[in-house]
Design a protein around this motif. Sequence first.
Motif, PDB file in Angstrom:
ATOM      1  N   ALA A  56       0.768  -1.153  -0.143  1.00  0.00           N
ATOM      2  CA  ALA A  56      -0.163  -0.074   0.035  1.00  0.00           C
ATOM      3  C   ALA A  56       0.770   1.246   0.089  1.00  0.00           C
ATOM      4  O   ALA A  56       0.557   2.259  -0.676  1.00  0.00           O
ATOM      5  CB  ALA A  56      -1.011  -0.030   1.038  1.00  0.00           C
ATOM      6  N   LEU A  57       1.934   1.266   0.806  1.00  0.00           N
ATOM      7  CA  LEU A  57       2.990   2.522   0.871  1.00  0.00           C
ATOM      8  C   LEU A  57       3.977   2.245  -0.210  1.00  0.00           C
ATOM      9  O   LEU A  57       4.909   3.192  -0.223  1.00  0.00           O
ATOM     10  CB  LEU A  57       3.476   2.452   2.189  1.00  0.00           C
ATOM     11  CG  LEU A  57       2.500   2.569   3.380  1.00  0.00           C
ATOM     12  CD1 LEU A  57       3.145   2.580   4.672  1.00  0.00           C
ATOM     13  CD2 LEU A  57       1.566   4.018   2.983  1.00  0.00           C
ATOM     14  N   ASP A  58       3.921   1.390  -1.116  1.00  0.00           N
ATOM     15  CA  ASP A  58       4.945   1.481  -2.057  1.00  0.00           C
ATOM     16  C   ASP A  58       6.368   1.293  -2.020  1.00  0.00           C
ATOM     17  O   ASP A  58       7.219   2.013  -2.195  1.00  0.00           O
ATOM     18  CB  ASP A  58       4.699   2.246  -3.403  1.00  0.00           C
ATOM     19  CG  ASP A  58       5.344   2.221  -4.738  1.00  0.00           C
ATOM     20  OD1 ASP A  58       5.682   0.992  -4.998  1.00  0.00           O
ATOM     21  OD2 ASP A  58       5.758   3.056  -5.279  1.00  0.00           O
ATOM     22  N   CYS A  59       6.562   0.364  -0.837  1.00  0.00           N
ATOM     23  CA  CYS A  59       8.150   0.335  -0.216  1.00  0.00           C
ATOM     24  C   CYS A  59       8.248  -1.083   0.028  1.00  0.00           C
ATOM     25  O   CYS A  59       7.258  -2.012   0.003  1.00  0.00           O
ATOM     26  CB  CYS A  59       7.938   1.265   1.005  1.00  0.00           C
ATOM     27  SG  CYS A  59       7.335   0.747   2.462  1.00  0.00           S
ATOM     28  N   GLU A  60       9.575  -1.509   0.363  1.00  0.00           N
ATOM     29  CA  GLU A  60      10.066  -2.784   0.928  1.00  0.00           C
ATOM     30  C   GLU A  60       9.470  -3.088   2.420  1.00  0.00           C
ATOM     31  O   GLU A  60       9.442  -1.909   3.197  1.00  0.00           O
ATOM     32  CB  GLU A  60      11.178  -2.813   0.825  1.00  0.00           C
ATOM     33  CG  GLU A  60      11.757  -2.698  -0.568  1.00  0.00           C
ATOM     34  CD  GLU A  60      11.347  -3.780  -1.580  1.00  0.00           C
ATOM     35  OE1 GLU A  60      11.148  -4.980  -0.902  1.00  0.00           O
ATOM     36  OE2 GLU A  60      10.982  -3.625  -2.881  1.00  0.00           O
ATOM     37  N   ILE A  61       9.271  -4.091   2.586  1.00  0.00           N
ATOM     38  CA  ILE A  61       8.782  -4.421   4.307  1.00  0.00           C
ATOM     39  C   ILE A  61      10.006  -3.810   5.259  1.00  0.00           C
ATOM     40  O   ILE A  61       9.633  -3.312   6.128  1.00  0.00           O
ATOM     41  CB  ILE A  61       8.767  -6.147   4.539  1.00  0.00           C
ATOM     42  CG1 ILE A  61       7.471  -6.494   3.716  1.00  0.00           C
ATOM     43  CG2 ILE A  61       8.629  -6.473   5.879  1.00  0.00           C
ATOM     44  CD1 ILE A  61       7.265  -7.831   3.714  1.00  0.00           C
ATOM     45  N   GLU A  62      11.470  -3.924   4.665  1.00  0.00           N
ATOM     46  CA  GLU A  62      12.415  -3.771   5.584  1.00  0.00           C
ATOM     47  C   GLU A  62      12.371  -2.214   5.629  1.00  0.00           C
ATOM     48  O   GLU A  62      12.871  -1.559   6.812  1.00  0.00           O
ATOM     49  CB  GLU A  62      13.773  -3.952   5.016  1.00  0.00           C
ATOM     50  CG  GLU A  62      13.840  -5.349   4.892  1.00  0.00           C
ATOM     51  CD  GLU A  62      13.141  -6.150   3.644  1.00  0.00           C
ATOM     52  OE1 GLU A  62      12.612  -5.444   2.901  1.00  0.00           O
ATOM     53  OE2 GLU A  62      12.977  -7.433   3.786  1.00  0.00           O
ATOM     54  N   ASP A  63      11.852  -1.310   4.569  1.00  0.00           N
ATOM     55  CA  ASP A  63      11.684   0.076   4.955  1.00  0.00           C
ATOM     56  C   ASP A  63      10.795   0.374   6.280  1.00  0.00           C
ATOM     57  O   ASP A  63      10.747   1.474   6.632  1.00  0.00           O
ATOM     58  CB  ASP A  63      11.173   0.898   3.702  1.00  0.00           C
ATOM     59  CG  ASP A  63      11.963   0.510   2.575  1.00  0.00           C
ATOM     60  OD1 ASP A  63      13.074   0.461   2.694  1.00  0.00           O
ATOM     61  OD2 ASP A  63      11.458   0.768   1.622  1.00  0.00           O
ATOM     62  N   LEU A  64      10.033  -0.447   6.754  1.00  0.00           N
ATOM     63  CA  LEU A  64       9.009  -0.197   7.868  1.00  0.00           C
ATOM     64  C   LEU A  64       9.681  -0.633   9.154  1.00  0.00           C
ATOM     65  O   LEU A  64       9.036  -0.460   9.953  1.00  0.00           O
ATOM     66  CB  LEU A  64       7.569  -0.619   7.596  1.00  0.00           C
ATOM     67  CG  LEU A  64       7.060  -0.333   6.240  1.00  0.00           C
ATOM     68  CD1 LEU A  64       5.740  -1.016   5.953  1.00  0.00           C
ATOM     69  CD2 LEU A  64       6.576   1.059   6.540  1.00  0.00           C
ATOM     70  N   LEU A  65      10.560  -1.494   9.230  1.00  0.00           N
ATOM     71  CA  LEU A  65      10.990  -2.007  10.310  1.00  0.00           C
ATOM     72  C   LEU A  65      12.159  -1.435  11.127  1.00  0.00           C
ATOM     73  O   LEU A  65      12.874  -0.739  10.591  1.00  0.00           O
ATOM     74  CB  LEU A  65      11.667  -3.414   9.915  1.00  0.00           C
ATOM     75  CG  LEU A  65      10.899  -4.525   9.239  1.00  0.00           C
ATOM     76  CD1 LEU A  65      11.792  -5.871   8.678  1.00  0.00           C
ATOM     77  CD2 LEU A  65       9.476  -4.720   9.958  1.00  0.00           C
ATOM     78  N   ALA A  66      11.691  -1.559  12.489  1.00  0.00           N
ATOM     79  CA  ALA A  66      12.897  -0.770  13.418  1.00  0.00           C
ATOM     80  C   ALA A  66      14.245  -1.552  13.185  1.00  0.00           C
ATOM     81  O   ALA A  66      14.304  -2.576  12.881  1.00  0.00           O
ATOM     82  CB  ALA A  66      12.247  -1.128  14.946  1.00  0.00           C
ATOM     83  N   ASP A  67      15.236  -0.936  13.719  1.00  0.00           N
ATOM     84  CA  ASP A  67      16.538  -1.319  13.529  1.00  0.00           C
ATOM     85  C   ASP A  67      16.934  -2.291  14.740  1.00  0.00           C
ATOM     86  O   ASP A  67      17.639  -3.286  14.624  1.00  0.00           O
ATOM     87  CB  ASP A  67      17.629  -0.010  13.683  1.00  0.00           C
ATOM     88  CG  ASP A  67      17.473   0.757  12.357  1.00  0.00           C
ATOM     89  OD1 ASP A  67      17.228   0.078  11.304  1.00  0.00           O
ATOM     90  OD2 ASP A  67      17.691   1.829  12.437  1.00  0.00           O
ATOM     91  N   GLU A  68      16.195  -2.034  15.661  1.00  0.00           N
ATOM     92  CA  GLU A  68      16.442  -3.119  16.882  1.00  0.00           C
ATOM     93  C   GLU A  68      15.847  -4.184  16.901  1.00  0.00           C
ATOM     94  O   GLU A  68      14.615  -4.618  16.340  1.00  0.00           O
ATOM     95  CB  GLU A  68      16.296  -2.141  18.400  1.00  0.00           C
ATOM     96  CG  GLU A  68      14.468  -2.016  18.326  1.00  0.00           C
ATOM     97  CD  GLU A  68      14.336  -1.099  19.723  1.00  0.00           C
ATOM     98  OE1 GLU A  68      13.203  -1.080  19.957  1.00  0.00           O
ATOM     99  OE2 GLU A  68      15.196   0.168  19.912  1.00  0.00           O
ATOM    100  N   PRO A  69      16.318  -5.325  17.485  1.00  0.00           N
ATOM    101  CA  PRO A  69      15.492  -6.528  17.437  1.00  0.00           C
ATOM    102  C   PRO A  69      14.010  -6.399  18.217  1.00  0.00           C
ATOM    103  O   PRO A  69      13.856  -5.781  19.058  1.00  0.00           O
ATOM    104  CB  PRO A  69      16.356  -7.456  18.401  1.00  0.00           C
ATOM    105  CG  PRO A  69      17.658  -6.729  18.572  1.00  0.00           C
ATOM    106  CD  PRO A  69      17.584  -5.239  18.354  1.00  0.00           C
ATOM    107  N   ALA A  70      13.245  -7.233  17.871  1.00  0.00           N
ATOM    108  CA  ALA A  70      11.864  -7.405  18.080  1.00  0.00           C
ATOM    109  C   ALA A  70      11.898  -7.460  19.566  1.00  0.00           C
ATOM    110  O   ALA A  70      10.886  -6.991  20.268  1.00  0.00           O
ATOM    111  CB  ALA A  70      11.011  -8.397  17.379  1.00  0.00           C
TER     112      ALA A  70
END
Length: 84
Positions: A56-70
């Motif tokens: 929907a946001l025309d990006c890669e999943i990684e573009d939405l993820l936090a840098d720190e571990p879950a």
Amino acid sequence: MNTAIDPERLKRRRVAAGLSQTDLADIIGVTKQHVSMVATGQANFSPRLLKATAVALDCEIEDLLADEPAETTGLSPASTGSPA
């Protein structure tokens, strides 16, 4: 793979796409409240919703993820609001 969404990255991408939280919720099939909880770091999207959000946001999943571990976000799978 870390699946904790970075609320700021989500907001930047959503605003850049010209979408409100309600618009995004409608597109990915959840409530506005669910999007709001993810946007404030209180919940997370399931892998399926994460993929739908990236599309929907025309990006890669990684573009939405936090840098720190879950594990350090304090979000458990139960707090995602949807089945895995």
